[in-house]
Design an enzyme around this catalytic site. Structure first.
Site, PDB file in Angstrom:
ATOM      1  N   ASP A  40       0.865  -1.184   0.000  1.00 50.07           N
ATOM      2  CA  ASP A  40       0.000   0.000   0.000  1.00 50.07           C
ATOM      3  C   ASP A  40       0.895   1.226   0.000  1.00 50.07           C
ATOM      4  O   ASP A  40       2.053   1.156   0.403  1.00 50.07           O
ATOM      5  CB  ASP A  40      -0.907   0.013   1.243  1.00 50.07           C
ATOM      6  N   ASP A  63       3.862   2.815  -4.315  1.00 52.73           N
ATOM      7  CA  ASP A  63       2.835   3.514  -5.074  1.00 52.73           C
ATOM      8  C   ASP A  63       2.698   2.751  -6.391  1.00 52.73           C
ATOM      9  O   ASP A  63       3.624   2.740  -7.199  1.00 52.73           O
ATOM     10  CB  ASP A  63       3.286   4.957  -5.323  1.00 52.73           C
ATOM     11  N   VAL A  64       1.552   2.105  -6.597  1.00 49.84           N
ATOM     12  CA  VAL A  64       1.418   1.261  -7.791  1.00 49.84           C
ATOM     13  C   VAL A  64       1.588   2.057  -9.087  1.00 49.84           C
ATOM     14  O   VAL A  64       1.956   1.502 -10.121  1.00 49.84           O
ATOM     15  CB  VAL A  64       0.069   0.497  -7.822  1.00 49.84           C
ATOM     16  N   SER A 142     -14.910  -2.999 -11.943  1.00 47.98           N
ATOM     17  CA  SER A 142     -16.122  -2.480 -11.310  1.00 47.98           C
ATOM     18  C   SER A 142     -17.284  -2.503 -12.298  1.00 47.98           C
ATOM     19  O   SER A 142     -17.093  -2.402 -13.508  1.00 47.98           O
ATOM     20  CB  SER A 142     -15.861  -1.035 -10.879  1.00 47.98           C
ATOM     21  N   TYR A 155     -13.140   7.049 -13.607  1.00 44.36           N
ATOM     22  CA  TYR A 155     -13.148   5.721 -12.964  1.00 44.36           C
ATOM     23  C   TYR A 155     -13.683   4.661 -13.936  1.00 44.36           C
ATOM     24  O   TYR A 155     -13.150   3.543 -14.028  1.00 44.36           O
ATOM     25  CB  TYR A 155     -14.003   5.817 -11.701  1.00 44.36           C
ATOM     26  N   LYS A 159     -11.652   1.459 -15.119  1.00 43.27           N
ATOM     27  CA  LYS A 159     -12.099   0.093 -14.827  1.00 43.27           C
ATOM     28  C   LYS A 159     -12.443  -0.662 -16.120  1.00 43.27           C
ATOM     29  O   LYS A 159     -12.238  -1.878 -16.204  1.00 43.27           O
ATOM     30  CB  LYS A 159     -13.289   0.117 -13.867  1.00 43.27           C
TER      31      LYS A 159
HETATM   32  N1  NAD Z   1     -15.946  -1.086  -2.509  1.00 44.48           N
HETATM   33  C1  NAD Z   1     -16.630  -1.381  -3.589  1.00 44.48           C
HETATM   34  O1  NAD Z   1     -17.848  -1.624  -3.559  1.00 44.48           O
HETATM   35  C2  NAD Z   1     -15.965  -1.445  -4.913  1.00 44.48           C
HETATM   36  C3  NAD Z   1     -16.742  -1.608  -6.062  1.00 44.48           C
HETATM   37  C4  NAD Z   1     -16.113  -1.748  -7.292  1.00 44.48           C
HETATM   38  C5  NAD Z   1     -14.725  -1.732  -7.341  1.00 44.48           C
HETATM   39  N2  NAD Z   1     -13.995  -1.536  -6.208  1.00 44.48           N
HETATM   40  C6  NAD Z   1     -12.550  -1.542  -6.335  1.00 44.48           C
HETATM   41  O2  NAD Z   1     -12.008  -2.383  -5.323  1.00 44.48           O
HETATM   42  C7  NAD Z   1     -10.692  -1.934  -4.977  1.00 44.48           C
HETATM   43  C8  NAD Z   1     -10.584  -1.760  -3.481  1.00 44.48           C
HETATM   44  O3  NAD Z   1     -11.545  -0.806  -3.105  1.00 44.48           O
HETATM   45  P1  NAD Z   1     -11.914  -0.472  -1.579  1.00 44.48           P
HETATM   46  O4  NAD Z   1     -13.349  -0.133  -1.590  1.00 44.48           O
HETATM   47  O5  NAD Z   1     -11.390  -1.524  -0.685  1.00 44.48           O
HETATM   48  O6  NAD Z   1     -11.090   0.889  -1.409  1.00 44.48           O
HETATM   49  P2  NAD Z   1     -10.411   1.561  -0.132  1.00 44.48           P
HETATM   50  O7  NAD Z   1     -10.384   3.026  -0.407  1.00 44.48           O
HETATM   51  O8  NAD Z   1     -11.036   1.076   1.144  1.00 44.48           O
HETATM   52  O9  NAD Z   1      -8.905   0.991  -0.173  1.00 44.48           O
HETATM   53  C9  NAD Z   1      -8.050   1.273  -1.246  1.00 44.48           C
HETATM   54  C10 NAD Z   1      -6.615   1.091  -0.798  1.00 44.48           C
HETATM   55  O10 NAD Z   1      -5.772   1.349  -1.934  1.00 44.48           O
HETATM   56  C11 NAD Z   1      -4.652   2.095  -1.504  1.00 44.48           C
HETATM   57  N3  NAD Z   1      -4.088   2.844  -2.623  1.00 44.48           N
HETATM   58  C12 NAD Z   1      -4.660   3.864  -3.292  1.00 44.48           C
HETATM   59  N4  NAD Z   1      -3.819   4.326  -4.225  1.00 44.48           N
HETATM   60  C13 NAD Z   1      -2.684   3.582  -4.145  1.00 44.48           C
HETATM   61  C14 NAD Z   1      -1.459   3.576  -4.862  1.00 44.48           C
HETATM   62  N5  NAD Z   1      -1.210   4.475  -5.821  1.00 44.48           N
HETATM   63  N6  NAD Z   1      -0.518   2.665  -4.537  1.00 44.48           N
HETATM   64  C15 NAD Z   1      -0.752   1.756  -3.548  1.00 44.48           C
HETATM   65  N7  NAD Z   1      -1.885   1.726  -2.821  1.00 44.48           N
HETATM   66  C16 NAD Z   1      -2.837   2.637  -3.122  1.00 44.48           C
HETATM   67  C17 NAD Z   1      -5.211   3.021  -0.431  1.00 44.48           C
HETATM   68  O11 NAD Z   1      -4.188   3.560   0.418  1.00 44.48           O
HETATM   69  C18 NAD Z   1      -6.182   2.078   0.291  1.00 44.48           C
HETATM   70  O12 NAD Z   1      -5.531   1.408   1.351  1.00 44.48           O
HETATM   71  C19 NAD Z   1     -10.473  -0.659  -5.781  1.00 44.48           C
HETATM   72  O13 NAD Z   1      -9.757  -0.954  -6.952  1.00 44.48           O
HETATM   73  C20 NAD Z   1     -11.870  -0.205  -6.115  1.00 44.48           C
HETATM   74  O14 NAD Z   1     -11.909   0.606  -7.247  1.00 44.48           O
HETATM   75  C21 NAD Z   1     -14.578  -1.392  -5.004  1.00 44.48           C
END
Ligand code: NAD
Length: 246
Positions: A40, A63-64, A142, A155, A159
């Site tokens: 992360d 940082d990805v 997503s 977004y 996605k």
């Molecule tokens: N929660 C949902 O319902 C949902 C729906 C569709 C897709 N998603 C996708 O699921 C994934 C996880 O989502 P979530 O809801 O757990 O989000 P979240 O915000 O709870 O967690 C995301 C994590 O990614 C880390 N992050 C962000 N940018 C980064 C980078 N450049 N390098 C490394 N780490 C980084 C953040 O620090 C955080 O810990 C995401 O890709 C999101 O788009 C989530």
């Protein structure tokens, strides 16, 4: 919940593992005997959530979106544990605005984290997977990437891009024992908590199951796609979304 798949001897890297879906996935892989790299960019939160490194957990601040940080990180993983078997490209951000108000920063950030980030990790990991003759890449897309959403053109583009990327990489790597798939989740995380309450109520009403999942409910699908048993499945997008995409 303990997963019934056995990941002993496997190295699994999960990005965005400091919270939300990534944290839940990493927790479950630890429970399934994997060596887990929790990656992360939020170093403080990562340390708070994963205070103990050891035989089964390696914390990786990266940082990805930064290719060099990813390259160095993957090298460190392979130096430490000898392989990188499973990569879950889960890190994500949202920077919402309708398209005519969207700034370059909002556009670039979302594309950089999701699309370039997924590319960076995949490019760095695949050579090691090819050498091993085994690999599992699981990307996180997503519903929005397939159907669009107001305020989320960045977004949705990111996605949607991940879906095309997943299928291309699946075709490129299939001959090497590597699969590349995606899940499309729907889970109650910080990202969802940031949605205004009226909008969130509207979104919940569209879910046939009438609720967002707990993040841990994403784990079974990811573990299945990551397992040895899923060797003949590649290039699919598996919705784990309570039926919302029907
Ligand atoms: N929660 C949902 O319902 C949902 C729906 C569709 C897709 N998603 C996708 O699921 C994934 C996880 O989502 P979530 O809801 O757990 O989000 P979240 O915000 O709870 O967690 C995301 C994590 O990614 C880390 N992050 C962000 N940018 C980064 C980078 N450049 N390098 C490394 N780490 C980084 C953040 O620090 C955080 O810990 C995401 O890709 C999101 O788009 C989530």
């Amino acid at each position: 919940m303990t997963l019934s798949f056995d990941f002993s001897g496997r190295t699994v890297l999960v990005t965005g593992a400091a919270q939300g879906i990534g944290k839940a996935l990493a927790d479950h892989f630890v429970g399934a005997a994997a060596r887990v790299v929790v990656a992360d960019r939020d170093a403080e939160l990562l340390k708070q959530q994963w205070p103990d490194e050891g035989e089964s957990v390696l914390r990786l601040e990266l940082d990805v979106a930064d290719a060099e940080s990813v390259r160095v990180g993957i090298e460190q993983v392979v130096r430490t544990w000898g392989s990188i078997d499973v990569v879950v490209n889960n890190a994500g951000v949202a920077r919402d605005a309708v398209v005519w108000k969207m700034t370059d920063e909002q556009w670039d950030t979302v594309l950089a984290v999701h699309v370039t980030g997924t590319f960076n990790l995949t490019r760095a990991a695949v050579p090691h997977m090819r050498t091993a003759g085994f690999g599992r890449i699981i990307n996180v897309t997503s519903y929005t990437g397939m159907h669009g959403n107001i305020g989320q053109s960045n977004y949705a583009a990111a996605k949607g891009g991940i879906i095309g990327f997943t299928k291309s990489v699946a075709k490129e790597t299939a001959r090497f024992g590597i699969t590349c798939n995606a899940i499309s989740p729907n889970a109650a995380t910080a990202m969802v908590a940031a949605v205004p309450p009226e909008k969130l109520a509207e979104m919940t009403a569209t879910v046939p199951m009438g609720r967002f999942a707990d993040p841990s409910e994403m784990a079974a699908a990811v573990a299945f796609l990551a397992s040895d048993e899923a060797a003949y499945i590649t290039g699919v997008v598996l919705p784990v979304d309570g039926g919302v995409s029907m």
